[in-house]
Scaffold this motif. Structure first.
Motif, mmCIF file in Angstrom:
data_model
loop_
_atom_site.group_PDB
_atom_site.id
_atom_site.type_symbol
_atom_site.label_atom_id
_atom_site.label_comp_id
_atom_site.label_asym_id
_atom_site.label_seq_id
_atom_site.Cartn_x
_atom_site.Cartn_y
_atom_site.Cartn_z
ATOM 1 N N ASP A 66 49.418 30.846 40.794
ATOM 2 C CA ASP A 66 49.320 31.545 39.518
ATOM 3 C C ASP A 66 48.932 32.984 39.828
ATOM 4 O O ASP A 66 47.784 33.278 40.164
ATOM 5 C CB ASP A 66 48.270 30.885 38.632
ATOM 6 C CG ASP A 66 48.214 31.509 37.245
ATOM 7 O OD1 ASP A 66 48.563 32.699 37.099
ATOM 8 O OD2 ASP A 66 47.826 30.805 36.307
ATOM 9 N N THR A 94 41.016 43.997 33.394
ATOM 10 C CA THR A 94 42.466 44.040 33.287
ATOM 11 C C THR A 94 43.029 43.812 34.677
ATOM 12 O O THR A 94 42.775 44.596 35.594
ATOM 13 C CB THR A 94 42.935 45.408 32.745
ATOM 14 O OG1 THR A 94 42.319 45.627 31.482
ATOM 15 C CG2 THR A 94 44.437 45.439 32.596
ATOM 16 N N ALA A 95 43.748 42.724 34.833
ATOM 17 C CA ALA A 95 44.340 42.399 36.136
ATOM 18 C C ALA A 95 45.564 43.276 36.355
ATOM 19 O O ALA A 95 46.563 43.147 35.650
ATOM 20 C CB ALA A 95 44.707 40.924 36.183
ATOM 21 N N THR A 96 45.461 44.178 37.322
ATOM 22 C CA THR A 96 46.571 45.080 37.599
ATOM 23 C C THR A 96 47.052 44.971 39.042
ATOM 24 O O THR A 96 48.132 45.443 39.360
ATOM 25 C CB THR A 96 46.170 46.546 37.331
ATOM 26 O OG1 THR A 96 45.045 46.876 38.149
ATOM 27 C CG2 THR A 96 45.840 46.764 35.869
ATOM 28 N N HIS A 155 43.395 38.378 38.804
ATOM 29 C CA HIS A 155 42.047 38.404 38.226
ATOM 30 C C HIS A 155 40.999 38.434 39.340
ATOM 31 O O HIS A 155 40.028 39.185 39.273
ATOM 32 C CB HIS A 155 41.831 37.190 37.325
ATOM 33 C CG HIS A 155 40.445 37.092 36.781
ATOM 34 N ND1 HIS A 155 39.977 37.924 35.793
ATOM 35 C CD2 HIS A 155 39.414 36.274 37.104
ATOM 36 C CE1 HIS A 155 38.724 37.623 35.524
ATOM 37 N NE2 HIS A 155 38.360 36.619 36.305
ATOM 38 N N ASN A 185 48.556 35.496 37.943
ATOM 39 C CA ASN A 185 47.553 36.072 37.045
ATOM 40 C C ASN A 185 46.142 35.731 37.522
ATOM 41 O O ASN A 185 45.239 36.569 37.465
ATOM 42 C CB ASN A 185 47.761 35.578 35.612
ATOM 43 C CG ASN A 185 49.024 36.157 35.001
ATOM 44 O OD1 ASN A 185 49.353 37.315 35.219
ATOM 45 N ND2 ASN A 185 49.733 35.342 34.249
ATOM 46 N N GLU A 186 45.936 34.504 38.001
ATOM 47 C CA GLU A 186 44.622 34.123 38.530
ATOM 48 C C GLU A 186 44.283 34.922 39.772
ATOM 49 O O GLU A 186 43.144 35.369 39.942
ATOM 50 C CB GLU A 186 44.588 32.623 38.837
ATOM 51 C CG GLU A 186 44.574 31.747 37.619
ATOM 52 C CD GLU A 186 44.496 30.271 37.957
ATOM 53 O OE1 GLU A 186 44.386 29.917 39.152
ATOM 54 O OE2 GLU A 186 44.542 29.460 37.020
ATOM 55 N N GLU A 231 40.049 32.856 35.615
ATOM 56 C CA GLU A 231 40.147 33.520 34.314
ATOM 57 C C GLU A 231 38.856 34.174 33.856
ATOM 58 O O GLU A 231 38.886 35.060 33.013
ATOM 59 C CB GLU A 231 40.575 32.508 33.250
ATOM 60 C CG GLU A 231 41.936 31.919 33.493
ATOM 61 C CD GLU A 231 42.287 30.846 32.490
ATOM 62 O OE1 GLU A 231 41.427 30.481 31.664
ATOM 63 O OE2 GLU A 231 43.431 30.368 32.527
ATOM 64 N N PHE A 258 48.597 42.935 41.596
ATOM 65 C CA PHE A 258 49.361 41.718 41.840
ATOM 66 C C PHE A 258 49.868 41.665 43.281
ATOM 67 O O PHE A 258 50.860 41.020 43.571
ATOM 68 C CB PHE A 258 50.528 41.615 40.852
ATOM 69 C CG PHE A 258 50.074 41.298 39.455
ATOM 70 C CD1 PHE A 258 49.976 39.989 39.016
ATOM 71 C CD2 PHE A 258 49.706 42.311 38.582
ATOM 72 C CE1 PHE A 258 49.541 39.699 37.736
ATOM 73 C CE2 PHE A 258 49.277 42.029 37.297
ATOM 74 C CZ PHE A 258 49.192 40.717 36.872
#
Length: 136
Positions: free
Chosen positions: A62, A40-42, A68, A64-65, A15, A44
């Motif tokens: 995860d 901004t995590a884009t 990131h 999102n992690e 994070e 994936f």
């Protein structure tokens, strides 16, 4: 890891991301914060590899992690390519570091002087400096 004078150190987890610079010497580091980018995590793309039912059910994946971590690598790639960073060490938890490595540009790989698979986010600079000296 011995950081040369003016070398950078990226402290990363799933994070957070803080960029530090060694204003001291390799044997007496003096870290100062250079940047705390709000990324901004884009990307994936890691999700393709982590679609197994087991990982999803236990929550060990995860996305999102992982996104990131990809965003941090992309930011570091750009900083090396534009000459902002010449030499860098990276400290990240093992999962984040593994994902970051998948996104390294060859120039970033060449600029890396060391990696530490350890969570150091949120630690005081003095503790990070001691950790750097203990790792060789």
């Amino acid at each position: 890891m011995r950081l040369p004078h003016k070398a950078h150190l990226a402290i990363v987890d799933g994070e957070g991301f803080v960029l530090l610079r060694n204003d001291g010497s390799p044997d007496a580091p003096s870290l100062s914060e250079v940047a705390k980018p709000d990324l901004t995590a884009t990307n994936f793309s890691a999700g393709v590899r982590h679609q197994d039912d087991g990982g999803q059910k236990t929550g060990s994946t995860d996305l999102n992690e992982l996104a990131h971590a990809a965003a941090v690598s992309e930011w570091l790639n750009a900083a090396v390519l534009d000459g902002t960073i010449e030499k860098i060490g990276i400290a990240a938890d093992p999962k984040t570091l593994g994902e970051m490595r998948r996104h390294y540009h060859k120039n970033l790989e060449a600029a890396i002087i060391g990696e530490e698979a350890k969570t150091l986010t949120g630690e005081p600079f003095a503790r990070i400096e001691k950790t750097l000296l203990a790792q060789d």
